[in-house]
Design a protein around this motif. Structure first.
Motif, PDB file in Angstrom:
ATOM      1  N   ALA A 186       0.837  -1.209   0.000  1.00 37.62           N
ATOM      2  CA  ALA A 186       0.000   0.000   0.000  1.00 37.62           C
ATOM      3  C   ALA A 186       0.869   1.255   0.000  1.00 37.62           C
ATOM      4  O   ALA A 186       0.542   2.261  -0.652  1.00 37.62           O
ATOM      5  N   VAL A 187       2.002   1.198   0.686  1.00 35.13           N
ATOM      6  CA  VAL A 187       2.938   2.336   0.702  1.00 35.13           C
ATOM      7  C   VAL A 187       3.568   2.521  -0.673  1.00 35.13           C
ATOM      8  O   VAL A 187       3.732   3.644  -1.156  1.00 35.13           O
ATOM      9  N   ILE A 188       3.918   1.403  -1.323  1.00 30.83           N
ATOM     10  CA  ILE A 188       4.498   1.471  -2.676  1.00 30.83           C
ATOM     11  C   ILE A 188       3.514   2.128  -3.638  1.00 30.83           C
ATOM     12  O   ILE A 188       3.885   3.006  -4.433  1.00 30.83           O
ATOM     13  N   ARG A 189       2.252   1.719  -3.574  1.00 30.50           N
ATOM     14  CA  ARG A 189       1.230   2.332  -4.452  1.00 30.50           C
ATOM     15  C   ARG A 189       1.096   3.820  -4.157  1.00 30.50           C
ATOM     16  O   ARG A 189       0.907   4.631  -5.066  1.00 30.50           O
ATOM     17  N   MET A 190       1.186   4.185  -2.884  1.00 30.27           N
ATOM     18  CA  MET A 190       1.095   5.582  -2.489  1.00 30.27           C
ATOM     19  C   MET A 190       2.265   6.379  -3.080  1.00 30.27           C
ATOM     20  O   MET A 190       2.083   7.493  -3.573  1.00 30.27           O
ATOM     21  N   ILE A 191       3.461   5.800  -3.054  1.00 27.45           N
ATOM     22  CA  ILE A 191       4.642   6.480  -3.586  1.00 27.45           C
ATOM     23  C   ILE A 191       4.486   6.740  -5.091  1.00 27.45           C
ATOM     24  O   ILE A 191       4.734   7.851  -5.575  1.00 27.45           O
ATOM     25  N   PHE A 192       4.074   5.717  -5.829  1.00 27.02           N
ATOM     26  CA  PHE A 192       3.902   5.887  -7.280  1.00 27.02           C
ATOM     27  C   PHE A 192       2.789   6.887  -7.585  1.00 27.02           C
ATOM     28  O   PHE A 192       2.894   7.674  -8.530  1.00 27.02           O
ATOM     29  N   ASP A 193       1.708   6.859  -6.795  1.00 25.72           N
ATOM     30  CA  ASP A 193       0.598   7.781  -7.022  1.00 25.72           C
ATOM     31  C   ASP A 193       1.029   9.220  -6.736  1.00 25.72           C
ATOM     32  O   ASP A 193       0.709  10.134  -7.507  1.00 25.72           O
ATOM     33  N   MET A 194       1.761   9.435  -5.648  1.00 26.42           N
ATOM     34  CA  MET A 194       2.224  10.786  -5.313  1.00 26.42           C
ATOM     35  C   MET A 194       3.159  11.322  -6.382  1.00 26.42           C
ATOM     36  O   MET A 194       3.133  12.505  -6.710  1.00 26.42           O
ATOM     37  N   LEU A 196       3.366  10.303  -9.708  1.00 29.95           N
ATOM     38  CA  LEU A 196       2.786  10.425 -11.049  1.00 29.95           C
ATOM     39  C   LEU A 196       1.578  11.348 -11.075  1.00 29.95           C
ATOM     40  O   LEU A 196       1.453  12.178 -11.980  1.00 29.95           O
ATOM     41  N   ASN A 197       0.693  11.243 -10.093  1.00 28.31           N
ATOM     42  CA  ASN A 197      -0.558  11.995 -10.128  1.00 28.31           C
ATOM     43  C   ASN A 197      -0.479  13.316  -9.347  1.00 28.31           C
ATOM     44  O   ASN A 197      -0.992  14.332  -9.796  1.00 28.31           O
ATOM     45  N   GLU A 198       0.162  13.279  -8.168  1.00 26.08           N
ATOM     46  CA  GLU A 198       0.298  14.516  -7.399  1.00 26.08           C
ATOM     47  C   GLU A 198       1.521  15.312  -7.827  1.00 26.08           C
ATOM     48  O   GLU A 198       1.729  16.440  -7.356  1.00 26.08           O
ATOM     49  N   ILE A 264       1.685   1.969 -15.790  1.00 28.71           N
ATOM     50  CA  ILE A 264       1.936   3.034 -14.817  1.00 28.71           C
ATOM     51  C   ILE A 264       3.437   3.156 -14.557  1.00 28.71           C
ATOM     52  O   ILE A 264       3.989   4.260 -14.483  1.00 28.71           O
ATOM     53  N   PHE A 265       4.111   2.008 -14.419  1.00 28.94           N
ATOM     54  CA  PHE A 265       5.558   2.014 -14.200  1.00 28.94           C
ATOM     55  C   PHE A 265       6.272   2.701 -15.370  1.00 28.94           C
ATOM     56  O   PHE A 265       7.204   3.491 -15.153  1.00 28.94           O
ATOM     57  N   CYS A 266       5.841   2.422 -16.599  1.00 24.69           N
ATOM     58  CA  CYS A 266       6.458   3.042 -17.780  1.00 24.69           C
ATOM     59  C   CYS A 266       6.237   4.555 -17.782  1.00 24.69           C
ATOM     60  O   CYS A 266       7.137   5.323 -18.148  1.00 24.69           O
ATOM     61  N   ASP A 267       5.036   4.990 -17.387  1.00 22.33           N
ATOM     62  CA  ASP A 267       4.762   6.430 -17.317  1.00 22.33           C
ATOM     63  C   ASP A 267       5.685   7.108 -16.305  1.00 22.33           C
ATOM     64  O   ASP A 267       6.165   8.225 -16.536  1.00 22.33           O
ATOM     65  N   VAL A 268       5.936   6.428 -15.189  1.00 20.39           N
ATOM     66  CA  VAL A 268       6.830   6.975 -14.171  1.00 20.39           C
ATOM     67  C   VAL A 268       8.251   7.097 -14.720  1.00 20.39           C
ATOM     68  O   VAL A 268       8.944   8.098 -14.493  1.00 20.39           O
ATOM     69  N   GLN A 269       8.705   6.091 -15.478  1.00 22.44           N
ATOM     70  CA  GLN A 269      10.057   6.142 -16.042  1.00 22.44           C
ATOM     71  C   GLN A 269      10.196   7.283 -17.035  1.00 22.44           C
ATOM     72  O   GLN A 269      11.246   7.934 -17.111  1.00 22.44           O
ATOM     73  N   LYS A 270       9.136   7.547 -17.801  1.00 24.74           N
ATOM     74  CA  LYS A 270       9.179   8.662 -18.750  1.00 24.74           C
ATOM     75  C   LYS A 270       9.293   9.986 -18.006  1.00 24.74           C
ATOM     76  O   LYS A 270      10.051  10.881 -18.403  1.00 24.74           O
ATOM     77  N   ARG A 271       8.552  10.102 -16.907  1.00 23.32           N
ATOM     78  CA  ARG A 271       8.615  11.351 -16.137  1.00 23.32           C
ATOM     79  C   ARG A 271       9.984  11.522 -15.484  1.00 23.32           C
ATOM     80  O   ARG A 271      10.538  12.615 -15.440  1.00 23.32           O
ATOM     81  N   ILE A 272      10.542  10.421 -14.988  1.00 23.43           N
ATOM     82  CA  ILE A 272      11.877  10.485 -14.390  1.00 23.43           C
ATOM     83  C   ILE A 272      12.899  10.924 -15.429  1.00 23.43           C
ATOM     84  O   ILE A 272      13.786  11.736 -15.154  1.00 23.43           O
ATOM     85  N   GLU A 273      12.784  10.390 -16.631  1.00 24.45           N
ATOM     86  CA  GLU A 273      13.747  10.702 -17.693  1.00 24.45           C
ATOM     87  C   GLU A 273      13.668  12.164 -18.111  1.00 24.45           C
ATOM     88  O   GLU A 273      14.683  12.816 -18.357  1.00 24.45           O
ATOM     89  N   ASN A 274      12.451  12.695 -18.168  1.00 22.00           N
ATOM     90  CA  ASN A 274      12.274  14.056 -18.669  1.00 22.00           C
ATOM     91  C   ASN A 274      12.284  15.116 -17.581  1.00 22.00           C
ATOM     92  O   ASN A 274      12.431  16.297 -17.870  1.00 22.00           O
ATOM     93  N   ARG A 275      12.120  14.682 -16.340  1.00 20.47           N
ATOM     94  CA  ARG A 275      11.955  15.650 -15.251  1.00 20.47           C
ATOM     95  C   ARG A 275      13.307  16.128 -14.736  1.00 20.47           C
ATOM     96  O   ARG A 275      14.191  15.342 -14.481  1.00 20.47           O
TER      97      ARG A 275
END
Length: 493
Positions: A186-194, A196-198, A264-275
């Motif tokens: 549940a904490v892992i899901r919270m981390i990814f949500d914060m 990508l979405n927040e 969702i994991f792929c979207d996070v990697q794209k944001r990490i790469e571009n951010r």
């Protein structure tokens, strides 16, 4: 008086034998060498017990101490089970060991043979034994590495410690995998949500988890580096990752269940790469209100703000591949284009809402009642059709009567389904209209507040309606032509 010592070391094969229940290796070896010392009348003054199976001298503290003692010529001989126990690392390590015994004139005593390093034939045999040991070691290492790679490609998790969110299990022979620990997952899901979405960064996420008093696996508190490792770890998407010198990075599907969907994991990697890191120093407010929104269409990376004395500043791309190209524009011009795009989007949605407005004499409650009545009628028709088959099979109805009545029921069913689809379609249109109404409110809010808001508030307003903005430009600015041919592709939420 002669002095002798004993050197004991485990090998990988010994560790595997112990796992099979074949007894403690060092104890067996020590017993064997003690018996040898008694028979040969060798007084043992010290025992070096190496409890690690290191590849090099640097990782074997007892061997380092032994070499130091040999340099002081403390012993006449060293008892060891096999030559290979002394050195199985690279050629340099083997040379260091051979030279230490030769310089100190210390004999090497094994149960099968005694080696005198200053005897020409023993020296050759000693060096040959070390060479063969090294060759065997490389063969074993290659075989073990190939076994690890094969196991990973099958989906096994071979890491020493399980990642946060999982525990190690072995549900079947030769299968080592992970099982989800739901509280941690549940904490892992919270981390990814914060993230990508927040749109929070690793530092902000760590601070929030610490505020919530969520305990990490080993540390007393969460650190940004731990958050970044979690966000980049494909194990949470059901994958296994391993690095080898020959094959590089290997990623395969794991036996374990994913905590995070792969997309969702792929979207996070794209944001990490571009951010990039926000342009905010400690104790200051955010000034770049296009942070995490404006991206260079040439390279895909986030654009940065450069302050200027006589204007708001400029937005430019700092990537090496874009330097020297047209990647710079005044922020005022970008504001103008973005606000214009928002106004156009607002007009389009307003027009769309008007098109979806239809006059209806039936209230929403009445529509719901009609929908229930139609669904009940369809169930009744289905029961009637079932009874028709019964009447046909029991000769109550002839085939002609059955066909006629079935046709009538199917026409009624078709009519009712068409009416039901019409009501559902109307409900969907109304739902769509509600979402359009909400979008219109947000867009209007951006237009009303933007020019008087703080940079931080501007960023919040823009991110409430815009997913990202792609910046393109093909002509440089000049003194008399500030606008040039800049193009912004604004992608709305």
């Amino acid at each position: 008086m002669e002095k002798y010592c004993m050197y004991l070391r485990k090998s990988r094969a010994d560790a595997e034998a112990e796992a099979r229940g074949e007894g403690e290796t060092l104890a067996r070896h020590e017993h064997t060498l003690q018996e040898l010392a008694k028979r040969r009348h060798f007084p043992i003054v010290k025992i070096y017990r190496e409890i690690v199976s290191g590849d090099s001298i640097a990782s074997r503290p007892q061997m380092q101490q032994l070499l130091q003692d040999l340099g002081e010529k403390l012993y006449d001989g060293v008892l060891v089970m096999e030559i290979e126990r002394l050195a199985r690392g690279n050629t340099i390590d083997q040379g260091i060991v051979a030279e230490a015994f030769k310089e100190s004139d210390t004999k090497i005593i094994t149960p099968s043979k005694t080696y005198d390093p200053n005897n020409e034939f023993d020296e050759e045999y000693f060096e040959f034994s070390l060479f063969m040991s090294r060759r065997e070691y490389k063969t074993i290492k290659r075989r073990m590495q190939a076994g690890r790679v094969a196991s990973i490609k099958e989906g096994n998790y071979i890491g020493t410690n399980p990642p946060y969110g999982y525990k190690k299990i072995s549900p079947a022979p030769k299968i080592r995998t992970l099982e989800i620990v739901e509280d941690e997952a549940a904490v892992i899901r919270m981390i990814f949500d914060m993230y990508l979405n927040e749109r929070l960064g690793a530092k902000a996420i760590a601070a929030r988890l610490n505020t919530l008093q969520i305990q990490p696996q080993k540390s007393p508190c969460w650190e940004p580096v731990s958050i970044r490792k979690i966000l980049k770890n494909p194990v949470y998407a059901g994958k296994i990752r391993w690095h080898t010198k020959s094959d590089g990075e290997i990623i395969s599907d794991g036996y374990h269940k994913a905590i995070i969907p792969y997309d969702i994991f792929c979207d996070v990697q794209k944001r990490i790469e571009n951010r990039s890191v926000p342009q905010v120093q400690s104790g200051t407010e955010l000034q770049n209100y296009y942070h995490d929104l404006l991206y260079c269409a040439n390279c895909g990376h986030q654009m940065r703000r450069r302050p200027a004395k006589n204007r708001k500043g400029y937005m430019l791309c700092l990537r090496n591949e874009c330097r020297g190209k047209v990647t710079c524009s005044p922020i005022e011009l970008i504001d103008e284009v973005v606000m214009s795009s928002i106004q156009i989007r607002l007009n389009e949605l307003t027009l769309s809402v008007k098109e979806h407005e239809t006059v209806s004499n039936v209230s929403s409650n009445s529509k719901a009642d009609v929908e229930k009545q139609i669904e009940a009628a369809l169930i009744k028709l289905k029961n009637q059709k079932d009874r028709l088959y019964t009447f046909l099979e029991t000769d109550v109805y002839t085939v002609e009567v059955f066909v006629e009545r079935m046709k009538s029921l199917e026409e009624k069913e078709k009519s009712l389904k068409s009416e039901l689809e019409s009501i559902k379609s109307e409900n969907e249109e109304n739902s769509k209209k509600l979402s359009l109404d909400a979008a219109i409110i947000f867009l209007q809010q951006v237009l009303d507040e933007f020019h008087t808001a703080t940079p931080k508030r501007k960023n919040e307003l823009l991110r409430s309606v815009i997913h990202h903005i792609d910046y393109r430009k093909t002509q440089r600015m000049c003194k008399n032509k500030m606008q040039s041919d800049m193009n912004l592709d604004v992608v709305f939420l």
